[in-house]
Structure formats: C-alpha cells, structure tokens
Write a protein that holds these residues in place. Structure first.
Motif, mmCIF file in Angstrom:
data_model
loop_
_atom_site.group_PDB
_atom_site.id
_atom_site.type_symbol
_atom_site.label_atom_id
_atom_site.label_comp_id
_atom_site.label_asym_id
_atom_site.label_seq_id
_atom_site.Cartn_x
_atom_site.Cartn_y
_atom_site.Cartn_z
ATOM 1 N N SER A 124 0.749 -1.191 0.093
ATOM 2 C CA SER A 124 0.054 -0.079 0.041
ATOM 3 C C SER A 124 0.849 1.255 0.001
ATOM 4 C CB SER A 124 -0.857 -0.183 1.263
ATOM 5 O OG SER A 124 -1.585 1.243 1.311
ATOM 6 N N THR A 125 1.841 1.223 0.880
ATOM 7 C CA THR A 125 2.814 2.412 1.026
ATOM 8 C C THR A 125 3.468 2.899 -0.399
ATOM 9 O OG1 THR A 125 3.125 1.983 3.348
ATOM 10 C CG2 THR A 125 4.841 3.383 2.111
ATOM 11 N N SER A 126 4.061 1.391 -0.874
ATOM 12 C CA SER A 126 4.787 1.622 -2.230
ATOM 13 C C SER A 126 4.088 2.031 -3.559
ATOM 14 C CB SER A 126 5.527 0.236 -2.630
ATOM 15 O OG SER A 126 4.494 -0.582 -2.837
ATOM 16 N N ASP A 127 2.866 1.566 -3.285
ATOM 17 C CA ASP A 127 1.647 2.034 -4.601
ATOM 18 C C ASP A 127 1.494 3.690 -4.411
ATOM 19 O OD1 ASP A 127 1.822 -0.566 -5.696
ATOM 20 O OD2 ASP A 127 -0.315 -0.817 -4.875
ATOM 21 N N TYR A 128 1.334 3.942 -3.123
ATOM 22 C CA TYR A 128 1.071 5.290 -2.807
ATOM 23 C C TYR A 128 2.152 6.205 -3.377
ATOM 24 C CZ TYR A 128 0.612 9.841 -0.424
ATOM 25 O OH TYR A 128 0.512 10.957 -0.211
ATOM 26 N N LEU A 129 3.427 6.047 -3.260
ATOM 27 C CA LEU A 129 4.603 6.618 -3.848
ATOM 28 C C LEU A 129 4.833 6.531 -5.041
ATOM 29 C CD1 LEU A 129 7.464 5.220 -0.958
ATOM 30 C CD2 LEU A 129 6.324 7.493 -0.817
ATOM 31 N N ARG A 130 4.749 5.316 -5.687
ATOM 32 C CA ARG A 130 4.590 5.107 -7.222
ATOM 33 C C ARG A 130 3.669 6.206 -7.754
ATOM 34 N NH1 ARG A 130 1.954 3.431 -10.957
ATOM 35 N NH2 ARG A 130 0.412 2.549 -9.470
ATOM 36 N N SER A 131 2.554 6.092 -7.464
ATOM 37 C CA SER A 131 1.516 6.787 -8.055
ATOM 38 C C SER A 131 1.778 8.295 -7.937
ATOM 39 C CB SER A 131 0.090 6.491 -7.643
ATOM 40 O OG SER A 131 -0.034 6.938 -6.056
ATOM 41 N N GLY A 132 2.134 8.721 -6.713
ATOM 42 C CA GLY A 132 2.609 10.320 -6.483
ATOM 43 C C GLY A 132 3.661 10.583 -7.346
ATOM 44 N N PHE A 133 4.563 9.825 -7.635
ATOM 45 C CA PHE A 133 5.796 9.876 -8.366
ATOM 46 C C PHE A 133 5.464 10.307 -9.783
ATOM 47 C CE2 PHE A 133 9.962 9.064 -10.426
ATOM 48 C CZ PHE A 133 10.726 9.803 -9.693
ATOM 49 N N ALA A 134 4.613 9.186 -10.204
ATOM 50 C CA ALA A 134 4.435 8.938 -11.625
ATOM 51 C C ALA A 134 3.422 10.467 -12.024
ATOM 52 C CB ALA A 134 3.673 7.817 -11.770
ATOM 53 N N ALA A 135 2.658 10.912 -10.913
ATOM 54 C CA ALA A 135 1.850 12.134 -11.568
ATOM 55 C C ALA A 135 2.423 13.318 -11.507
ATOM 56 C CB ALA A 135 0.882 12.214 -10.128
ATOM 57 N N ASP A 136 3.946 13.413 -11.255
ATOM 58 C CA ASP A 136 4.813 14.531 -11.143
ATOM 59 C C ASP A 136 5.773 14.397 -12.560
ATOM 60 O OD1 ASP A 136 4.151 15.567 -8.878
ATOM 61 O OD2 ASP A 136 5.191 14.433 -7.731
ATOM 62 N N ILE A 137 5.745 13.422 -13.014
ATOM 63 C CA ILE A 137 6.788 13.154 -14.211
ATOM 64 C C ILE A 137 6.208 12.110 -14.919
ATOM 65 C CG2 ILE A 137 8.155 11.589 -12.965
ATOM 66 C CD1 ILE A 137 10.593 12.774 -14.690
ATOM 67 N N ASP A 138 6.262 12.410 -16.729
ATOM 68 C CA ASP A 138 5.777 11.456 -17.332
ATOM 69 C C ASP A 138 6.731 10.124 -17.617
ATOM 70 O OD1 ASP A 138 4.243 10.439 -19.331
ATOM 71 O OD2 ASP A 138 4.801 11.703 -21.029
ATOM 72 N N LEU A 139 6.185 8.988 -17.050
ATOM 73 C CA LEU A 139 7.061 8.005 -17.408
ATOM 74 C C LEU A 139 6.596 6.726 -18.133
ATOM 75 C CD1 LEU A 139 7.825 7.417 -13.254
ATOM 76 C CD2 LEU A 139 9.508 8.442 -15.103
ATOM 77 N N ASP A 140 7.605 6.236 -18.756
ATOM 78 C CA ASP A 140 7.234 5.112 -19.706
ATOM 79 C C ASP A 140 6.851 4.007 -18.793
ATOM 80 O OD1 ASP A 140 7.598 6.448 -21.820
ATOM 81 O OD2 ASP A 140 9.944 5.841 -21.994
#
Length: 227
Positions: free
Chosen positions: A98-114
């Motif tokens: 749950s923690t890692s998914d939160y971090l991943r989604s927040g990070f992906a919202a800030d930068i366009d990732l493949d």
C-alpha cells in the motif's frame, strides 16, 4: 574672334610643360616598401581568426557528440525489483504494498514515465530502517535539472530537504544526490539518481546521508540494466 580651329592655335601659355617620368605615381602616404609586410600581417591575422573559429566549432561539435553519445548509451534503461538487493529483502506485506503504491502513483503524477514502480525493502537487522524506493524509466534530456525538480516536489510533500549534495553515481553514471528531510519518525536521508533513461528516489529512515548514498548506489547497480 578668330575662326581658326582650336587645334591650329599656337600655345601662348608661358608655363612649363608637365614632365611625366617613368617613376610610379604614389597616391598615398604609405611606404610601398612596407606593403608586403602589412599584407603578410593581415594574412596571419586572418589565419589566426579562422583557426580560432575552427577550434570553437570543433569544441561545440565535440560537446554535442559527447552528449549525443551519452544519451544513446543511457536512454534504454530497465529497472527491476529483485527479492534481495544490497543486503535488503523486499517487503511484500499488504502494508508495504500500500505504501509503495502510494509513492509510485504520486511520483508518476509528477513526471511522465514510460514505466514506474514503488517498493519497500526491509533491513533484516532492523525493521525501523526499511528503505522506500520508487521511480521509473523515461527519456530525460536534462537529468540533473529534472532530479532537482523532483527534490523540490518532495520538499512540498515531506518538508524541506536540507543539505542536498551530489554523491558519486558509480559505474552507471548520471547524477546522484542525497539530502535530509523529516517525517513522523524524525529526520531521515533521501536520495535520488537520474540519467538519460531513468529517475529513481528513495527514503532511508535511520541512516545518515553518507550511509544512504553508499547503499543507494549498491541498490542501483543491482536494480538497473541497459539494453
């Protein structure tokens, strides 16, 4: 008035005739003997100017070539999250996910990732020193600028990141930086790396910046590959 043709009239002007000699007529005050030297000096100046322009052009071309080579070398990055990395064990518990998914989604919202990921790695010797790592792959033209921007966004979320400094990135190159921020458990180190194909950040509770930098570099060498 005489009707005689002008060419038939006698010359009555008493002035002396102009003596046209064989010597060349000098039309300036410059010494003709020094003209070859001046031409040689101008020629040397032109050669120096062309040489300087060529050197500048070569330096620019070398810079562009170096950057292009680096982009080509780094752009196709792959990231994996193995079961074990640098002495840490991946935490697959529901809470960690749950923690890692939160971090991943927040990070992906800030930068366009493949592609993106978020993972928690547990320290077998101390559960309070689990490492939260998240990031992804994408083509970055200015890795350091983008990494600095992400540290700025992290500041907005967790509190000010202080003492941010560059640390050795290791054999994979790019740029790596670490600093300190604060959370519910007190101060902790935060690090990030970026190259032309990937950008990853991690939080290191219970570790100094020096310890975190060394561990992060070791983690990267086991997590990142290039095609």
């Amino acid at each position: 008035m005489s009707d005689a043709h002008l060419t038939e009239r006698a010359v009555t002007d008493g002035s002396e005739p102009i003596d046209l000699t064989d010597e060349p007529i000098q039309l300036s005050n410059r010494d003709p003997e020094h003209a070859p030297e001046r031409r040689a000096a101008r020629s040397r100046r032109r050669r120096i100017a062309w040489a300087a322009a060529a050197l500048v052009g070569l330096a620019g071309a070398a810079t562009i070539g170096t950057v292009g080579w680096r982009v080509a070398q780094q752009k196709d990055a792959d990231l994996v999250t193995p079961d074990r990395v640098a002495g840490l064990v991946r935490d697959d518990s529901e809470r960690a996910r749950s923690t890692s998914d939160y971090l991943r989604s927040g990070f992906a919202a800030d930068i366009d990732l493949d592609s993106s990921f978020g993972t928690v790695y547990r320290d077998p010797s101390d559960d309070k020193r689990s490492v939260l790592v998240f990031g992804g792959t994408t083509l970055l033209w200015q890795p350091e600028r983008d990494l600095d921007s992400l540290f700025g966004l992290l500041t907005d979320e967790t509190g000010k990141v202080t003492g941010l400094r560059e640390v050795p990135a290791g054999r994979l190159g790019g740029v790596m930086k670490c600093g300190t921020t604060s959370g519910d458990g007190g101060d902790f180190a935060v690090c990030g790396w970026a190259d032309h194909g990937s950008v990853v950040m991690a939080m290191f509770p219970g570790r100094s910046v020096d310890d975190a930098g060394g561990l992060f570099r070791s983690m990267r060498e086991e997590m990142q590959t290039r095609k």
